[in-house]
Structure formats: structure tokens, C-alpha cells
Design a protein around this motif. Structure first.
Motif, mmCIF file in Angstrom:
data_model
loop_
_atom_site.group_PDB
_atom_site.id
_atom_site.type_symbol
_atom_site.label_atom_id
_atom_site.label_comp_id
_atom_site.label_asym_id
_atom_site.label_seq_id
_atom_site.Cartn_x
_atom_site.Cartn_y
_atom_site.Cartn_z
ATOM 1 N N ARG A 59 0.849 -1.188 0.000
ATOM 2 C CA ARG A 59 0.000 0.000 0.000
ATOM 3 C C ARG A 59 0.887 1.242 0.000
ATOM 4 N NH1 ARG A 59 -4.172 -1.871 4.708
ATOM 5 N NH2 ARG A 59 -2.198 -2.129 5.770
ATOM 6 N N ASN A 60 0.286 2.404 0.148
ATOM 7 C CA ASN A 60 1.078 3.625 0.135
ATOM 8 C C ASN A 60 1.556 4.062 1.514
ATOM 9 O OD1 ASN A 60 1.083 3.959 -2.632
ATOM 10 N ND2 ASN A 60 -0.886 5.007 -2.644
ATOM 11 N N MET A 119 3.164 -13.875 4.779
ATOM 12 C CA MET A 119 2.004 -13.138 4.273
ATOM 13 C C MET A 119 2.386 -11.795 3.689
ATOM 14 S SD MET A 119 2.276 -13.053 7.752
ATOM 15 C CE MET A 119 2.475 -11.835 9.037
ATOM 16 N N ASN A 166 -4.998 -6.378 -3.074
ATOM 17 C CA ASN A 166 -4.228 -6.839 -1.912
ATOM 18 C C ASN A 166 -4.939 -7.762 -0.939
ATOM 19 O OD1 ASN A 166 -1.519 -5.702 -2.057
ATOM 20 N ND2 ASN A 166 -2.559 -3.725 -2.049
ATOM 21 N N PHE A 188 -5.547 -5.870 10.570
ATOM 22 C CA PHE A 188 -5.593 -4.966 9.419
ATOM 23 C C PHE A 188 -4.204 -4.507 8.968
ATOM 24 C CE2 PHE A 188 -10.233 -3.604 10.157
ATOM 25 C CZ PHE A 188 -10.661 -4.558 9.242
ATOM 26 N N LEU A 189 -3.139 -4.922 9.704
ATOM 27 C CA LEU A 189 -1.804 -4.635 9.205
ATOM 28 C C LEU A 189 -1.505 -5.518 7.991
ATOM 29 C CD1 LEU A 189 0.852 -3.150 9.482
ATOM 30 C CD2 LEU A 189 1.588 -4.867 11.126
ATOM 31 N N ASP A 190 -1.824 -6.791 8.110
ATOM 32 C CA ASP A 190 -1.479 -7.719 7.034
ATOM 33 C C ASP A 190 -2.683 -8.204 6.235
ATOM 34 O OD1 ASP A 190 1.393 -7.983 7.061
ATOM 35 O OD2 ASP A 190 1.147 -8.737 9.091
ATOM 36 N N ARG A 219 -4.872 -6.449 4.025
ATOM 37 C CA ARG A 219 -4.684 -5.076 3.545
ATOM 38 C C ARG A 219 -5.887 -4.514 2.812
ATOM 39 N NH1 ARG A 219 0.099 -7.473 3.437
ATOM 40 N NH2 ARG A 219 1.686 -6.372 4.625
ATOM 41 N N ILE A 220 -6.779 -3.858 3.578
ATOM 42 C CA ILE A 220 -7.808 -3.068 2.910
ATOM 43 C C ILE A 220 -7.156 -1.746 2.498
ATOM 44 C CG2 ILE A 220 -9.670 -4.182 4.174
ATOM 45 C CD1 ILE A 220 -9.944 -1.781 5.910
ATOM 46 N N ASP A 226 -4.546 5.219 -0.618
ATOM 47 C CA ASP A 226 -4.411 4.303 -1.750
ATOM 48 C C ASP A 226 -5.477 4.535 -2.815
ATOM 49 O OD1 ASP A 226 -2.256 2.683 -0.606
ATOM 50 O OD2 ASP A 226 -3.754 2.160 0.892
#
Lengths: 289, 760
Positions: A188-189, A260, B665, B681-683, B685-686, B691
Motif C-alpha cells: 500500500r502507500n 504473508m 491486496n 488490518f496490518l497484514d 490489507r484493505i 491508496d
């Protein structure tokens, strides 16, 4: 969930006494952005937290052309990002500190905590390795120094003994035509952990590279100093060919895993991509000085 | 009273939502905000294995911990007979549902509930979980949908037999059901084609990612009545499901819907509610349960990963002659993937004479799936819309023009059979063709490869039952009471509909969402049905109130009710001599003219208007890292009559955002043992706001002939096109057809590398 005690010592000497008394049950708390999460998840279970933020020795942030940079272990990242002197002399370190978390996290998290957490993916560690930073570690037995690249021994574990405190980093003042750069890749950014992170610092004499250091993150159980890759640049013009050779040598020492956040194959590929990119940027910056 | 569109005064405007101030000031009460005197806190022990037999559970040490008041395991829940039943949008099997919320003899996925502890504090409950000793016999897990279908696959549910097969089999299987839709002559269709494209697609399991974790507070009274406070999309379904699972009379359970922090379909079933109620019954005290994020990801219902084969043929003139699809969807540990919806949506935007669609619902060692925004349609569109794009490319026809030539319109037979009424699919294609975005050149981005892609999507939308009450206050304002939890601005929409009918301003109507004892049956908030169906009930209830208001005016004036006219909030009499009254004046006189006025309506409307969407996206790809940036995104959608255009646009933007996450993602990442590795929510990935670009919307308003105000559901179809649109843009950028979701940087980088290595 278990009971914990919290201490906020006002001096290094006091902190060392508290830590020695706590033994294996003690842990230094800096920004807490890793430790508190690990405690909630049951990964670490310290019973005594000794707050580093209240210790003046760990809040030092000073630069002189003679001494270089003294960076206290508990200096929050926002101070680094907002410091004009650091932005001028160590843009790569500032890039690394600026990439960690959100604004709120940056207000809490510290470079010292980033290193002591022992994660191979810590953003500031490859940047520190590139700058040749040295850790000053205090204990009741005195002070010792450790090179940043030797500090982490395995994921989550460092050279620190239970009674030792990381006090500060010392980084040499950059010689003329020297610059650094740090880049990481994340899907992501923002708000993510490095899939791969690479830091580099180079010194130029005309077009010829006279010194170089490359640090790698998230590609082995510990952050790495890419010794051969760095050495390969010295004495050569910093052109595409030299950079490509260094990137290949950096890939050779990477031993990434598949998880992951990325496959081993992809991480290896990114080591090459990012090493080339940071060397080019560092070289451009060095030429401009 | 007839409302005419060109005369709408409230519908189509953008008033501030009635629940907005409470939400932005933090006053709104969500499920986790509920607290009752003497309340206990309960936590769930979850399986650390993907597939295992439970040999024994010893809870004695947990029970002995001071502060622990009760422990329950699967033995405490009633055994239920096999069999399924239709419940609104969902087919529910209470036996499996009960086994999902608390494992019996086997655990079937990482995170499957094994026991629950109620204690005086959440910390004591957590400590007690560690004292429960569970002995497992570990079984091999199956994690891939095609492997799960093989004869030698580990079997999850020994009693399961495939339904929908031509011949009955008595063989244990993981294939819960199969379904086929077919018409025409497939072989002849492919023979007539000048170009045929066939590809295979895989997609990963993905979660809705609502911000608010599941929660429940339950109280059980000595008279056998229980109350549950919960953030849910369906308080009436929670009541019904708890009644089945706990074998309690339906009328003994009251469900109070709390404010809801996102659902997207995921809060249409139960996880904690029956456990909290059972623990409340056991302890005699209120019990609160709140999941952690990891529990939400591991053990609530994401949507299916899938494997899809799609083959289509077309003539040089750009007419699709045949389409064949084979799709297998992961149901999770218990039957019930949305593969049926996948089959019925995958080709729905197109008029096709020859088609065959086969779908398979397959259980495997992952959490039981639940509804997620247009369930089953996004995976399906990813496959079909990529193949359509490739057909158009091979034929040298603009991909939108190709869609226009084959697009479904009024009278087109859907793949499942029924003909469409008036729909606006082609209008959405033309809206994108004519958009400033599609007519602009692709931007140049230094060092990046850029591409533009388009795709379309379809979703049925739903009707189902709703009840509404519209009561007139003595000051001439009104209250609207419904049983539809508001997950998308529907309180505002319902208030606006009532305001339109009553001639009031939107802010003069108070919309209220109430509990299961204070309003008639109302089906789940889902299927994009609330503004359509509950809005329909509100419209009818407001009309009922108007009819009564006219009667009261007639009483006051001593004239016949049919001589009274109600227009723009003013009653007047066709006979001269009576001064017209405003609603406010009339409302003030009701006490002496027959008493209060309350309109009511209960509906089960059939005239559901489906939703169609066409999207265009511009992307920039870093060819070395494979990272995709969304440069620009425009979504056109047939939304019927947009009641509150801002919330319609918000629904479209939200759906697109989720679709972009799914495309790039998001995925359930399991290790080889079936343990989920990205439980936060770290891995998982919304996309963050950094973004996404501003998502542009084009509202195409083709009124739904099945609704008095022309309303269609709008919330679901916007999630359908994004993965396909992005895949098509990626093809333009890198020259490779991406057939696997998510199209993560690693996969894109690999595709670029392999393409560059391949001989040109």
C-alpha cells in the motif's frame, strides 16, 4: 492479563537500578508502539515496565560537524522528521523515520525502540547501518558500544542483557559529497511493514565512489550490512554498471522467507530493485553537495 | 395521491442525515457501548487447528478460577435435526449454524469456537480460557476448493451428500450442492464463433472488513424471556436464529438493534448472540461479548474464494454466440457459498442465446462464508468481464462498444430464465463511453506503465418484507418507525420519502429504527433492499396517514373525505367556504377530531429493480515492483430514482473502494496447516484513503417500474466491476492477462518479468 508495575525514572542511573532489580521480568518501554501490542497479544509478558521517555540521557538530539550526530534512543520519530539539521545531513535516516506508522505513531515511536524490538523489518535499522551508526549501551558495569548491524541476533532478540539500556546512537558527520537514502517496498502507500527495506550511504570524489555502506531489512532473520556489495562500489565511478553489480552482491547475502508479506522469490527480486534505486538517489544527492 | 417525479420537493435533494450529528460527535450507541448493572463478560476459546477431532474438554480448572461464573461447550447447545430453510435472502441450516458458533465433535477451521467463559471481568474470562484443557486429534485439512472436490480429500462433514445431482449418491463428499443453468445449443454457438477465448481464474477468500467487531449483550429473565442488544443488520433474523439454536419460543426473545459500525452482509447471521443468551440464562446475569479483530477475521463469515473456468465465443461482427462457465466456490466449513448467485449474475449483463453455467458449493477448512456485498458476483464478473475484454480486443472492437452490442435490455431473458423489465444497463455503458474520463487520453507517468480498463456488473437486489409506522405529532412533524438497521443512510432516505408524501421538510421527520417488539416483521438489511422495500412501506404508511388526515379534515369541515385534497402539506376542500389548513394546524386539532393519526404499512414488494454498473479505471504500474496505483476511477450505475444522491454516490464509492482492495491486496493468507497468518488490518490489507483517488460517479436514473417512486437498490453492484476493470487495465499496461486475485505486487512483478524473458 497480569498485573504490571510501571516506573518512570528521571535519570539513567535510576533506570539502571530499576532494571537490575527487575531482572528477567523488566523491560524498557519507549514509545510502546510495538511492546504494548506484543503484551496484549501475550508475545511478551514483562512485569515491570521502565519508561525510557523520562530519562534525559535518552532524549539527546544534537549535531556538530566535529562530533556528528548524537541521537538518544528514546527520541520520538517526529523530532527526527521535523529537524532541519537532520533533514540536511541525513535525508535517508529522516526518510526511514518518516515512513513508520501514522502521524500519531510517529509522535510516540523511537529509533531506539525500533532497533530494540529486534524486528528484521525495522525501517530505521538499514538506514542506521548505512550511516555506520554505533549504539551506546549502558549497564551497572559501565558503557559498551555495539555496531547497529551487530545489535539484533534473531527475530525479537538483541545483544542487550536484561540489565542493559540502549542510551544513544552516534553517527559520524557526513564527509563532503556524502549522502544517504532509504526506501522500502510496501503493497500500500502507507501504514504497512516493509516487505524489503534498503538503506545506502555513499561518498563521492568527483564521479568516483570513495566510501559506501548498504543496509538491508526484512530479507534475513536480522537486518544486514551488505559488506561485499558496499565494498564493490569503492574506487569505481558510481555508474549503472557498478550499481547493478552491487545490487547483485546484495541479493547474494539475502536469505528471505515466504510469508504473508511476500514470497522469498519476490523479496530477493526487490533487494535488487531497491538497492539500485537507493544507490542512484544517494549518488544524485551526493553529487549535489 | 400521485407523486410525480418532476414535482419531487424532497426526493433528489441532499439534506443532512438525521443520525449524522450523533455519529460525528461520538454519541451514537454501538453494541459495544451497551452496559448493564451486574453485567458479566464472556470470551470464546477458539481452535488452534484447521481440522481436528475433539477428544475431550476439561473445564474444571477454568470453573474454579475466582470470578468465573459459567463455562459452556458444544454439549450445552441443543442438538438440531438436519435440514435447511429459507430466511429472507439466506438459506439457513440451523443445525450447521449451531455447529458453527460452537464446535461439537470436530473443529473445522482455525478459530472455530470450542468453549465460552463468562466471568466478572474480561481479563478473568481471558485467563480462564487458558485453563480449559482441550485434547485434539489433529486431522489433515483441505484448503483448496478443487482439492476439496477430489474423491480422496479429507471429509469435513461425514453426513454431507451432494444435492442437485442427476443421480442420488450416498458417498460422503465436500461438494454440498451443484447447480446448472443452460439454454440453447452450446456446440452450435461455439461453431458459429469466429473467436473463442477460454481462461481459468482463481480468487481468494476476502472479508468485508467492517470497522466494528461483532458484539452482543444478553439478558435472560426468570420468566423465560430474553433480550439481546447487538449491532446487526437483521434483528428479526437474530431473533429467529437464536430461537432455532436455543430452542426457545420466538416470542420470548427480543432483539434491540444497536447502531452498527459497518456490515456489508457480514452481520446478517449470528455468532455471539446465542452464546451470550445461553450464558445469561446459566448465570442469571447480563452477559456481554465483544470480538477482537483477530476473532472477526478468523471466525466470522468472509466471502468465498473461487475457481472459475469461462469460455466465450463471438462473431466478427461482435456478437457473443456462446458462453460456458464452470465455477466452484469455497463455502467454508459448512455449506452455503453464494455460488448460485455467482451463476445467475456472471452473464446477466448480456443477451445470450446459448449458455451453460455449472456451479459447485464446496466445504473446506476455512470459516463459514457469509454474505458480502453482491455475494458471489464480484468473483464471477472478474472472470467473465476479463474474457469479454479479450474477445473485444481480438475482434478489434472497443470494449464498451462490444458490451453495447451484446447488452441486456428490457425483455432480455436472464441466464436464470426470467425476462428483465426496464433496466438501464446499456445506459451505463453509454454513460462511460460519453464520459470526460473515457474521452480523455491516458496520462503519462514517468517510469510507470499506464493502462485503462473497463468492466460491467450486475446485481439482482432484493425485496422481502418490511413494516413501517408513520405517526403525526401534534406540531405537524412526523415520526417514521422501521425495523431496518441503517447501514447506508437509509434513515435519511425513509424520512425523505415520508416527507415527500406528507409535504414536510426532511428535517421535520424523525426516523427511528426500533426493536423486534416495537414494529412488525422486517427482513434483514441486505440485498440493497431497505430504501426499496422499507422505503416502500414508509411510502404506503405515509399515504395511510394522509388518508386519515383527509378524513379528519372532512370531520372538522363536515364534508365527505373525497372532497378533501392533500397537497404539499396543506389540506383543502374542493367546496368553497373552508379555509385550507396546514398539516401543523390540522395536527393541533386532531385531539378533538378523532385522536392521533398513525399510518402503517406492511409490504412484501415484488417489483425489485436490478442494478447494473459500468466502470472505467486508469492505473499506473511500477514495472519493477509490480505495485499498482489507481490514477482515476469513474463508476456509472443505473440507480433508479436517487432518493438522496450523496448517499447513493457514497454507496458507489464505498463499493468501488472495497472492490479495489479485493482486486489488489486483500486475501485470507493460510499456512500449510490451515492457520490464518494475517489476522489483523496490518497484514489483511484493505485500502487506506492514501491508496484511493476520489472516485467519480455518474448516476444514471432509469426509474424502476416496480416501485411507486422508481427506486432501485444501489448498494451492492458497485463492488462487482472493480477487479475485472483493474485486470483489464493491467493488461493494457503490462500486456499480461491477470487471472488470479488478488493481483498483488508480487504477482504483477512476476508477470512483467516473465513477459520480458519470453521470446517476443
Amino acid at each position: 492479563m497480569h498485573a504490571i508495575t510501571y516506573e518512570a525514572p528521571k535519570s539513567l542511573e535510576h533506570a539502571l537500578r530499576l532494571l537490575a532489580a527487575a531482572g528477567e521480568k523488566g523491560r524498557v518501554l519507549a514509545g510502546g508502539t510495538d511492546l504494548l501490542i506484543q503484551m496484549r497479544a501475550g508475545v511478551r509478558t514483562p512485569e515491570r515496565l521502565i519508561d525510557a521517555k523520562t530519562i534525559p540521557e535518552l532524549q539527546v538530539l544534537s549535531f556538530s560537524p566535529h562530533e556528528g550526530l548524537r541521537l538518544g534512543a528514546a527520541v520520538p520519530c517526529y523530532r527526527i522528521v521535523e529537524d532541519p539539521v537532520l533533514c540536511q545531513h541525513y535525508p535517508g535516516l529522516v526518510e526511514a523515520a518518516g515512513l513508520i506508522g501514522s502521524v500519531q505513531i510517529k509522535n510516540r515511536c523511537t529509533v531506539g525502540g525500533n532497533l530494540c524490538n529486534g524486528s528484521p523489518a525495522a525501517d530505521t535499522t538499514p538506514a542506521l547501518i548505512a550511516l555506520g551508526a554505533v549504539c551506546y549501551v549502558a549497564s551497572p558495569r559501565g558503557t559498551r558500544t555495539v555496531a547497529v548491524e551487530d545489535f539484533v541476533v534473531s527475530p525479537g532478540r538483541t545483544v542487550l542483557q536484561p540489565d542493559e539500556v540502549l542510551v544513544e546512537f552516534r553517527i559520524p558527520a557526513p564527509p563532503p559529497h556524502t549522502a544517504d537514502c532509504y526506501q522500502r517496498f510496501i503493497p500500500r502507500n502507507e501504514m504497512d511493514i516493509a516487505v524489503v527495506g534498503v538503506g545506502a550511504a555513499v561518498t563521492l570524489d568527483g564521479e568516483v565512489c570513495t566510501a559506501a555502506r548498504i543496509g538491508l531489512g526484512a530479507v534475513a532473520p536480522t537486518p544486514l550490512f551488505a559488506r561485499e556489495a558496499s565494498a564493490s562500489l569503492v574506487g569505481k565511478p558510481l555508474d549503472d554498471e557498478a550499481i547493478a553489480t552491487a545490487a547483485e552482491l546484495a541479493q547474494k547475502i539475502a536469505r528471505p522467507i515466504t510469508d504473508m508479506r511476500g514470497t522469498a522469490e519476490y523479496r530477493l527480486h526487490l533487494v535488487g530493485v531497491l538497492t539500485r534505486r537507493v544507490l542512484k538517489v544517494a549518488a544524485e544527492r551526493a553529487r549535489a553537495r | 395521491m400521485e407523486l410525480q417525479e418532476h414535482k419531487f420537493k424532497v426526493i433528489g435533494t441532499r439534506p443532512i442525515r438525521h443520525d449524522g450529528v450523533d455519529k460525528v460527535t461520538g454519541r451514537a450507541k454501538y453494541g459495544a457501548d451497551i452496559s448493564l448493572p451486574g453485567m458479566l463478560h464472556a470470551k470464546v476459546l477458539r481452535s488452534p487447528h484447521a481440522h481436528a477431532r475433539i477428544k475431550s474438554i476439561d473445564v474444571s480448572a477454568a470453573l474454579a478460577l475466582p470470578g468465573v461464573k459459567a463455562v459452556i461447550t458444544g454439549k450445552d447447545l441443543p442438538e438440531l435435526p438436519p435440514g435447511s430453510q429459507q430466511m429472507g435472502e439466506l438459506v439457513v441450516n440451523p443445525r450447521y449454524l449451531s455447529m458453527n458458533i460452537m464446535a461439537r465433535d470436530k473443529v473445522l477451521y482455525d478459530g472455530h469456537a470450542v468453549a465460552a467463559v463468562a466471568a466478572t471481568s474480561p481479563h478473568i474470562a481471558e485467563e480462564a480460557l487458558k485453563l480449559i484443557k482441550v485434547e485434539y486429534e489433529i486431522l489433515p485439512p483441505v484448503l483448496d476448493v478443487r482439492k476439496a472436490m477430489q474423491d480422496d480429500a479429507p471429509i469435513l462433514l461425514p453426513e454431507l451428500r451432494t444435492s442437485g445431482t442427476p443421480e442420488k449418491s450416498d458417498k460422503p463428499t465436500n461438494i454440498a450442492s451443484q447447480v446448472r443453468f443452460a439454454r440453447g445449443d452450446l456446440e452450435a454457438g461455439f461453431r458459429a464463433a469466429d473467436v473463442i477465448v477460454e481462461r481459468e481464474f482463481t480468487t481468494s477468500m476476502v472479508h468485508q472488513g467492517y470497522i466494528e467487531p461483532h458484539n452482543a449483550v444478553a439478558q435472560y429473565n426468570a420468566d423465560g424471556h430474553g433480550t439481546i442488544w447487538v449491532s446487526t443488520q437483521g434483528p428479526f433474523s437474530v431473533r429467529e436464529l437464536c430461537s432455532h439454536i436455543l430452542q426457545m419460543p420466538l416470542g420470548n426473545i427480543k432483539v434491540v438493534p444497536a447502531e452498527i459500525g459497518g456490515g456489508f452482509g457480514g452481520k446478517t447471521t449470528v455468532y455471539l448472540e446465542p452464546l451470550a443468551l445461553l450464558l445469561a440464562k446459566k448465570t442469571g446475569r447480563p452477559v456481554k461479548m465483544v470480538m477482537s479483530r483477530a476473532e472477526v477475521l478468523r471466525a466470522t463469515g468472509p466471502t468465498s474464494g473461487s475457481y472459475i473456468r469461462c469460455k466465450m465465443g463471438a462473431t466478427k461482427e461482435g456478437k457473443i454466440t456462446a458462453a460456458q462457465v464452470w465455477m466452484a466456490y469455497e463455502a467454508g466449513a459448512f455449506p452455503g457459498s453464494p455460488v448460485g448467485a455467482g451463476c445467475m449474475t456472471i452473464l446477466a449483463p448480456y443477451a445470450l442465446e446459448n449458455l451453460q453455467i455449472d456451479g459447485f458449493d464446496v466445504v473446506l477448512n476455512k470459516p463459514k462464508t457469509c454474505a458480502y456485498r453482491a455475494p458471489g458476483a464480484t468473483n464471477a464478473a472478474f472472470a467473465a468481464e476479463t474474457v469479454i475484454d479479450e474477445l473485444a480486443e481480438k475482434l478489434g472492437i472497443d470494449p464498451l462498444e462490444f458490451r453495447r452490442r451484446n447488452g441486456a435490455k428490457e425483455g432480455t431473458a436472464q441466464p436464470a430464465g426470467p425476462q428483465f423489465r426496464r433496466i438501464g444497463y446499456i445506459e451505463t455503458v453509454e454513460a462511460i463511453m460519453n464520459s470526460e474520463h473515457y474521452r480523455s487520453p491516458l496520462p503519462h507517468v514517468p517510469g510507470k506503465l499506464v493502462g485503462r480498463g473497463v468492466a460491467s456488473g450486475f446485481w439482482f437486489n432484493a425485496g422481502f418484507q418490511s413494516t413501517a409506522i408513520v405517526s403525526i405529532n401534534s406540531d405537524g412533524t412526523a415520526n417514521v418507525v422501521t425495523g431496518s438497521p441503517d447501514i447506508g443512510g437509509t434513515r435519511a432516505a425513509c424520512a425523505m420519502i415520508a416527507a415527500e408524501v406528507l409535504g414536510l421538510k426532511a428535517e421535520e421527520v424523525n426516523p427511528v429504527v426500533t426493536d423486534t417488539e416495537s414494529i412488525g416483521h422486517t427482513d434483514v438489511t441486505g440485498g440493497s433492499r431497505v430504501t426499496f422495500a422499507t422505503g416502500y412501506a414508509v411510502y404506503e404508511a405515509a399515504q395511510d396517514a394522509v388518508r386519515q388526515l383527509k378524513e379528519r379534515a372532512a370531520t372538522i369541515w363536515k364534508v365527505k373525505p373525497e372532497d378533501v385534497v392533500y397537497q404539499d402539506g396543506v389540506v383543502s376542500c374542493v367546496n368553497n367556504g373552508h379555509e385550507p389548513m396546514t398539516l401543523k394546524q390540522l395536527a393541533g386539532r386532531l385531539a378533538r377530531a378523532g385522536g392521533p393519526v398513525t399510518g402503517r404499512a406492511a409490504v412484501n414488494p415484488r417489483g425489485v429493480g436490478p442494478g447494473f454498473a459500468t466502470h472505467v479505471v486508469d492505473i499506473a504500474v511500477d514495472p519493477e515492483t509490480g505495485k499498482v496505483d489507481i490514477l482515476r476511477y469513474t463508476a456509472a450505475q443505473d440507480v433508479g430514482k436517487a432518493v438522496h444522491p450523496s448517499y447513493v454516490e457514497g454507496q458507489i464509492q464505498g463499493g468501488v473502494a472495497q472492490g479495489i482492495g479485493w482486486a489488489l491486496n486483500e486475501e485470507y493468507y493460510y499456512d500449510e496447516n490451515g492457520i490464518m497468518r494475517n489476522t489483523g488490518f496490518l497484514d489483511y490489507r484493505i485500502p487506506t484513503c492514501l491508496d484511493l483517488p476520489m472516485i467519480e460517479t455518474i448516476l444514471v436514473e432509469v426509474p424502476n417500474p416496480g416501485h411507486p417512486l422508481g427506486i432501485r437498490g444501489v448498494g451492492e453492484v458497485p463492488i462487482v466491476p472493480p477487479p475485472a476493470a483493474i485486470a483489464n487495465a493491467l493488461y493494457r499496461a503490462i500486456g499480461v492477462r491477470m487471472t488470479e486475485l488478488p493481483m498483488s505486487p508480487a504477482k504483477v512483478a512476476k508477470a512483467v518479468l516473465e513477459k520480458n524473458k519470453a521470446p517476443q
